[in-house]
Design an enzyme around this catalytic site. Structure first.
Site, PDB file in Angstrom:
ATOM      1  CB  CYS A  41      35.937  58.811  33.447  1.00  0.00           C
ATOM      2  SG  CYS A  41      34.886  57.539  33.374  1.00  0.00           S
ATOM      3  CG  ASP A  43      35.554  54.627  37.125  1.00  0.00           C
ATOM      4  OD1 ASP A  43      35.477  55.038  38.401  1.00  0.00           O
ATOM      5  OD2 ASP A  43      35.497  53.538  36.563  1.00  0.00           O
ATOM      6  NE  ARG A  45      37.563  52.269  39.296  1.00  0.00           N
ATOM      7  CZ  ARG A  45      36.976  50.751  38.353  1.00  0.00           C
ATOM      8  NH1 ARG A  45      38.180  49.828  38.292  1.00  0.00           N
ATOM      9  NH2 ARG A  45      36.823  51.629  36.625  1.00  0.00           N
ATOM     10  CG  HIS A  97      39.595  55.301  34.216  1.00  0.00           C
ATOM     11  ND1 HIS A  97      39.233  54.809  34.397  1.00  0.00           N
ATOM     12  CD2 HIS A  97      38.693  56.103  33.468  1.00  0.00           C
ATOM     13  CE1 HIS A  97      37.999  54.296  34.441  1.00  0.00           C
ATOM     14  NE2 HIS A  97      37.751  55.636  33.640  1.00  0.00           N
ATOM     15  CB  CYS A 100      37.182  53.632  30.867  1.00  0.00           C
ATOM     16  SG  CYS A 100      35.601  55.184  30.455  1.00  0.00           S
TER      17      CYS A 100
HETATM   18 CO    CO Z   1      35.596  56.171  32.547  1.00  0.00          CO
END
Ligand code: CO
Length: 208
Positions: A41, A43, A45, A97, A100
Site C-alpha cells: 500500500c 500508506d 506509515r 495492512h 488501510c
Molecule cells: Co493502505
C-alpha cells in the site's frame, strides 16, 4: 518531514554509505538482481524496506492505494511482467495492512470520484466473501478480515497472469500474502493455502 531537509539528509546518507563502503554506489549502479517483488500500500506509515530490514537492491517495489493488482492495471501488470520475466524474482509478496484507508473507504457508501473504480475492486472482494464478512458483527474485525481477504484476492490476481503461470512451469516462484499490523509493527504471514484455493478455479484461469 520538512522538504528543505531532504537534500541535506541525502548528503548525510551518501557520506554514511561511502564511509562503510567506498565502492557502495559503484556496486549499486552496476545493476539489480532482487529476488523479491513486493506489492504494498502507498500508506506513508507502511515503509516497505524499513519494516523488512531490506537494503537498496534487495526488493523490487510496487505500491498503490490498498496494494491492488487489478487485472487491467497497466502499471501493476508491467511491474509483474518485468519482475517475473526479466528480473526472474523468486518470490512475489502482496503486503496489506490493518487500518488501510483504501479498504475503509471501500466499506463506506460514499462517492469518492476518481477513486470509485479503484475502490470498486475492493468492493468486489467484499462481494466474493460476503457470507463470511457479514457474519462478523464488530466493524473493526470485519475491516481486518477484509484487509486479509483483499490480500488473498490480489495474490490470486497475480497467479492468474501469464507471466506467473509461465514462471511456475519453468522454475520455482512463490506468491506470499502478508499483513502489516500498524498497531504493533508486526509483519504476519497469512499462510494462504493457494493450492486449496486454486484447486477448483485454476481450470478457469489456466492459459499456459
Ligand atoms: Co493502505
Amino acid at each position: 518531514m520538512l522538504i528543505k531537509n531532504i537534500f541535506q539528509n541525502n548528503q548525510k546518507w551518501i557520506s554514511e554509505k561511502i564511509k562503510s563502503d567506498k565502492e557502495y554506489f559503484k556496486k549499486l549502479s552496476s545493476g539489480q538482481s532482487p529476488e523479491i517483488l513486493y506489492i504494498g500500500c502507498s500508506d506513508s506509515r507502511v515503509s516497505a524496506e524499513e519494516l523488512m530490514g531490506a537494503n537498496p537492491g534487495d526488493i523490487f517495489v510496487h505500491r498503490n492505494i490498498a496494494n491492488m493488482v487489478p487485472n487491467t492495471d497497466l502499471s501493476a501488470m508491467s511491474v509483474i511482467n518485468y519482475a517475473v520475466s526479466h528480473l526472474k524474482v523468486k518470490h512475489i509478496v502482496v503486503c496489506g495492512h490493518y487500518d488501510c484507508g483504501g479498504v475503509k473507504a471501500a466499506m463506506q457508501s460514499t462517492d469518492l470520484g476518481i477513486l470509485n473504480p479503484w475502490l470498486r475492486n475492493i468492493r468486489d472482494v467484499y462481494r466474493l466473501h460476503k457470507s463470511e464478512l457479514d457474519l462478523i458483527n464488530d466493524g473493526g474485525l470485519r475491516h481486518k478480515r477484509l484487509v486479509e481477504l483483499n490480500i488473498q484476492e490480489q495474490c490470486i490476481n497475480i497467479i492468474k497472469t501469464s507471466d506467473v503461470q509461465k514462471a511456475y512451469k519453468d522454475r520455482s516462484i512463490t506468491v506470499h500474502g502478508w499483513v502489516f499490523d500498524i498497531h504493533t509493527g508486526q509483519l504476519k504471514d497469512l499462510k494462504i493455502d493457494f493450492d486449496k484455493i486454486l484447486e477448483n478455479i485454476m481450470e478457469i484461469y489456466h492459459i499456459i
